[in-house]
Design a protein around this motif. Structure first.
Motif, PDB file in Angstrom:
ATOM      1  N   PHE A 192       0.843  -1.176   0.000  1.00 54.36           N
ATOM      2  CA  PHE A 192       0.000   0.000   0.000  1.00 54.36           C
ATOM      3  C   PHE A 192       0.888   1.237   0.000  1.00 54.36           C
ATOM      4  O   PHE A 192       2.057   1.181   0.380  1.00 54.36           O
ATOM      5  CB  PHE A 192      -0.888   0.028   1.257  1.00 54.36           C
ATOM      6  CG  PHE A 192      -1.855  -1.114   1.342  1.00 54.36           C
ATOM      7  CD1 PHE A 192      -1.442  -2.375   1.750  1.00 54.36           C
ATOM      8  CD2 PHE A 192      -3.191  -0.935   1.018  1.00 54.36           C
ATOM      9  CE1 PHE A 192      -2.330  -3.438   1.828  1.00 54.36           C
ATOM     10  CE2 PHE A 192      -4.085  -1.985   1.092  1.00 54.36           C
ATOM     11  CZ  PHE A 192      -3.651  -3.232   1.500  1.00 54.36           C
ATOM     12  N   ARG A 193       0.319   2.358  -0.402  1.00 51.44           N
ATOM     13  CA  ARG A 193       1.040   3.613  -0.292  1.00 51.44           C
ATOM     14  C   ARG A 193       0.087   4.693   0.160  1.00 51.44           C
ATOM     15  O   ARG A 193      -1.120   4.627  -0.070  1.00 51.44           O
ATOM     16  CB  ARG A 193       1.716   3.989  -1.605  1.00 51.44           C
ATOM     17  CG  ARG A 193       0.789   4.238  -2.788  1.00 51.44           C
ATOM     18  CD  ARG A 193       1.622   4.451  -4.050  1.00 51.44           C
ATOM     19  NE  ARG A 193       0.789   4.708  -5.219  1.00 51.44           N
ATOM     20  CZ  ARG A 193       1.275   4.804  -6.461  1.00 51.44           C
ATOM     21  NH1 ARG A 193       2.578   4.665  -6.685  1.00 51.44           N
ATOM     22  NH2 ARG A 193       0.451   5.037  -7.468  1.00 51.44           N
ATOM     23  N   GLN A 194       0.681   5.677   0.817  1.00 43.53           N
ATOM     24  CA  GLN A 194      -0.127   6.747   1.385  1.00 43.53           C
ATOM     25  C   GLN A 194       0.637   8.049   1.356  1.00 43.53           C
ATOM     26  O   GLN A 194       1.782   8.118   1.804  1.00 43.53           O
ATOM     27  CB  GLN A 194      -0.529   6.402   2.823  1.00 43.53           C
ATOM     28  CG  GLN A 194      -1.505   7.371   3.449  1.00 43.53           C
ATOM     29  CD  GLN A 194      -2.010   6.882   4.788  1.00 43.53           C
ATOM     30  OE1 GLN A 194      -1.371   6.076   5.462  1.00 43.53           O
ATOM     31  NE2 GLN A 194      -3.192   7.352   5.178  1.00 43.53           N
ATOM     32  N   ALA A 195      -0.015   9.061   0.817  1.00 42.99           N
ATOM     33  CA  ALA A 195       0.533  10.410   0.825  1.00 42.99           C
ATOM     34  C   ALA A 195      -0.102  11.173   1.982  1.00 42.99           C
ATOM     35  O   ALA A 195      -1.204  10.836   2.428  1.00 42.99           O
ATOM     36  CB  ALA A 195       0.239  11.099  -0.500  1.00 42.99           C
ATOM     37  N   PRO A 196       0.563  12.212   2.469  1.00 41.03           N
ATOM     38  CA  PRO A 196       0.005  12.997   3.577  1.00 41.03           C
ATOM     39  C   PRO A 196      -1.386  13.511   3.255  1.00 41.03           C
ATOM     40  O   PRO A 196      -1.626  14.082   2.182  1.00 41.03           O
ATOM     41  CB  PRO A 196       1.007  14.142   3.729  1.00 41.03           C
ATOM     42  CG  PRO A 196       2.283  13.593   3.217  1.00 41.03           C
ATOM     43  CD  PRO A 196       1.902  12.681   2.085  1.00 41.03           C
ATOM     44  N   GLY A 197      -2.321  13.281   4.145  1.00 36.42           N
ATOM     45  CA  GLY A 197      -3.673  13.775   3.965  1.00 36.42           C
ATOM     46  C   GLY A 197      -4.539  12.953   3.045  1.00 36.42           C
ATOM     47  O   GLY A 197      -5.690  13.321   2.790  1.00 36.42           O
ATOM     48  N   LYS A 198      -3.998  11.856   2.547  1.00 35.61           N
ATOM     49  CA  LYS A 198      -4.773  11.017   1.623  1.00 35.61           C
ATOM     50  C   LYS A 198      -4.973   9.640   2.229  1.00 35.61           C
ATOM     51  O   LYS A 198      -4.283   9.238   3.154  1.00 35.61           O
ATOM     52  CB  LYS A 198      -4.063  10.915   0.274  1.00 35.61           C
ATOM     53  CG  LYS A 198      -4.001  12.223  -0.495  1.00 35.61           C
ATOM     54  CD  LYS A 198      -3.464  12.004  -1.893  1.00 35.61           C
ATOM     55  CE  LYS A 198      -3.484  13.301  -2.688  1.00 35.61           C
ATOM     56  NZ  LYS A 198      -2.981  13.091  -4.082  1.00 35.61           N
ATOM     57  N   GLU A 199      -5.940   8.936   1.674  1.00 38.02           N
ATOM     58  CA  GLU A 199      -6.201   7.585   2.145  1.00 38.02           C
ATOM     59  C   GLU A 199      -5.133   6.620   1.641  1.00 38.02           C
ATOM     60  O   GLU A 199      -4.520   6.833   0.598  1.00 38.02           O
ATOM     61  CB  GLU A 199      -7.587   7.123   1.667  1.00 38.02           C
ATOM     62  CG  GLU A 199      -8.741   7.881   2.289  1.00 38.02           C
ATOM     63  CD  GLU A 199     -10.081   7.279   1.941  1.00 38.02           C
ATOM     64  OE1 GLU A 199     -11.100   7.764   2.469  1.00 38.02           O
ATOM     65  OE2 GLU A 199     -10.124   6.334   1.136  1.00 38.02           O
ATOM     66  N   ARG A 200      -4.940   5.585   2.408  1.00 36.72           N
ATOM     67  CA  ARG A 200      -3.996   4.548   2.011  1.00 36.72           C
ATOM     68  C   ARG A 200      -4.600   3.756   0.856  1.00 36.72           C
ATOM     69  O   ARG A 200      -5.747   3.319   0.925  1.00 36.72           O
ATOM     70  CB  ARG A 200      -3.713   3.638   3.208  1.00 36.72           C
ATOM     71  CG  ARG A 200      -2.540   2.737   3.065  1.00 36.72           C
ATOM     72  CD  ARG A 200      -2.177   2.128   4.412  1.00 36.72           C
ATOM     73  NE  ARG A 200      -1.726   3.136   5.364  1.00 36.72           N
ATOM     74  CZ  ARG A 200      -1.225   2.846   6.568  1.00 36.72           C
ATOM     75  NH1 ARG A 200      -1.134   1.583   6.943  1.00 36.72           N
ATOM     76  NH2 ARG A 200      -0.841   3.809   7.374  1.00 36.72           N
ATOM     77  N   GLU A 201      -3.833   3.575  -0.209  1.00 33.93           N
ATOM     78  CA  GLU A 201      -4.343   2.863  -1.377  1.00 33.93           C
ATOM     79  C   GLU A 201      -3.536   1.595  -1.630  1.00 33.93           C
ATOM     80  O   GLU A 201      -2.317   1.549  -1.426  1.00 33.93           O
ATOM     81  CB  GLU A 201      -4.318   3.751  -2.623  1.00 33.93           C
ATOM     82  CG  GLU A 201      -2.948   4.091  -3.141  1.00 33.93           C
ATOM     83  CD  GLU A 201      -2.965   4.675  -4.550  1.00 33.93           C
ATOM     84  OE1 GLU A 201      -3.997   4.542  -5.256  1.00 33.93           O
ATOM     85  OE2 GLU A 201      -1.942   5.259  -4.963  1.00 33.93           O
ATOM     86  N   GLY A 202      -4.250   0.577  -2.094  1.00 34.29           N
ATOM     87  CA  GLY A 202      -3.604  -0.679  -2.420  1.00 34.29           C
ATOM     88  C   GLY A 202      -2.929  -0.599  -3.767  1.00 34.29           C
ATOM     89  O   GLY A 202      -3.551  -0.221  -4.757  1.00 34.29           O
ATOM     90  N   VAL A 203      -1.676  -0.941  -3.818  1.00 35.02           N
ATOM     91  CA  VAL A 203      -0.879  -0.859  -5.036  1.00 35.02           C
ATOM     92  C   VAL A 203      -0.725  -2.214  -5.697  1.00 35.02           C
ATOM     93  O   VAL A 203      -0.851  -2.343  -6.915  1.00 35.02           O
ATOM     94  CB  VAL A 203       0.506  -0.261  -4.720  1.00 35.02           C
ATOM     95  CG1 VAL A 203       1.413  -0.312  -5.941  1.00 35.02           C
ATOM     96  CG2 VAL A 203       0.368   1.164  -4.206  1.00 35.02           C
ATOM     97  N   SER A 204      -0.455  -3.222  -4.881  1.00 37.91           N
ATOM     98  CA  SER A 204      -0.202  -4.551  -5.427  1.00 37.91           C
ATOM     99  C   SER A 204      -0.464  -5.583  -4.344  1.00 37.91           C
ATOM    100  O   SER A 204      -0.501  -5.268  -3.153  1.00 37.91           O
ATOM    101  CB  SER A 204       1.248  -4.646  -5.925  1.00 37.91           C
ATOM    102  OG  SER A 204       1.493  -5.888  -6.549  1.00 37.91           O
ATOM    103  N   CYS A 205      -0.636  -6.817  -4.778  1.00 34.08           N
ATOM    104  CA  CYS A 205      -0.964  -7.885  -3.841  1.00 34.08           C
ATOM    105  C   CYS A 205      -0.520  -9.212  -4.426  1.00 34.08           C
ATOM    106  O   CYS A 205      -0.529  -9.389  -5.662  1.00 34.08           O
ATOM    107  CB  CYS A 205      -2.480  -7.887  -3.598  1.00 34.08           C
ATOM    108  SG  CYS A 205      -3.062  -9.045  -2.361  1.00 34.08           S
TER     109      CYS A 205
END
Length: 129
Positions: free
Chosen positions: A37-50
């Motif tokens: 997952f990745r997350q930028a400041p102020g944004k929701e954590r998003e799934g990138v790969s699995c």
């Protein structure tokens, strides 16, 4: 629950590559689906790969398809995220997460943070010239 540790982040120029690693202490990852997952400041954590626990099912978010590759080395019990052709938009804190799962459920679509119980502390990726 395993304690996950990410490594491999850093500063890279646009177009460059990094390889992130995810290892566990306490419990092996052999029966775990692993998500990045990745997350930028102020944004929701998003799934990138699995990657599913049997490695047969993988998922990539559209913006990273063809650039990122997830893999698992069972000898070292490590999951990797190879990231190529990086751009400034890839700058985020990257987290690996694990969930004990025997089927492909967690990786059939974009992994959701609530589906994973074990998390690492994150590693910073910065893409800048």
């Amino acid at each position: 629950q395993p304690r996950l540790v990410e490594s491999g982040g850093g500063l890279v120029q646009p177009g460059g590559s990094l390889r992130l690693s995810c290892k566990a202490s306490g419990v092996g990852l052999r029966s775990y689906a692993i998500g990045w997952f990745r997350q930028a400041p102020g944004k929701e954590r998003e799934g990138v790969s699995c990657i599913s626990s049997d490695d047969d099912t993988t998922f990539y978010e559209d913006s990273v398809k063809g650039r990122f590759t997830i893999s698992r080395d069972r000898a070292s019990d490590t999951v990797y995220l190879q990231m190529n052709a990086l751009g400034p938009e890839d700058s985020d804190i990257y987290y690996c997460a694990g969930e004990r799962a025997l089927g492909p459920y967690h990786c059939l679509a974009a992994p959701g943070p609530s589906d994973f119980q074990s998390w690492g502390q994150g590693t910073q990726v910065t893409v800048s010239s």
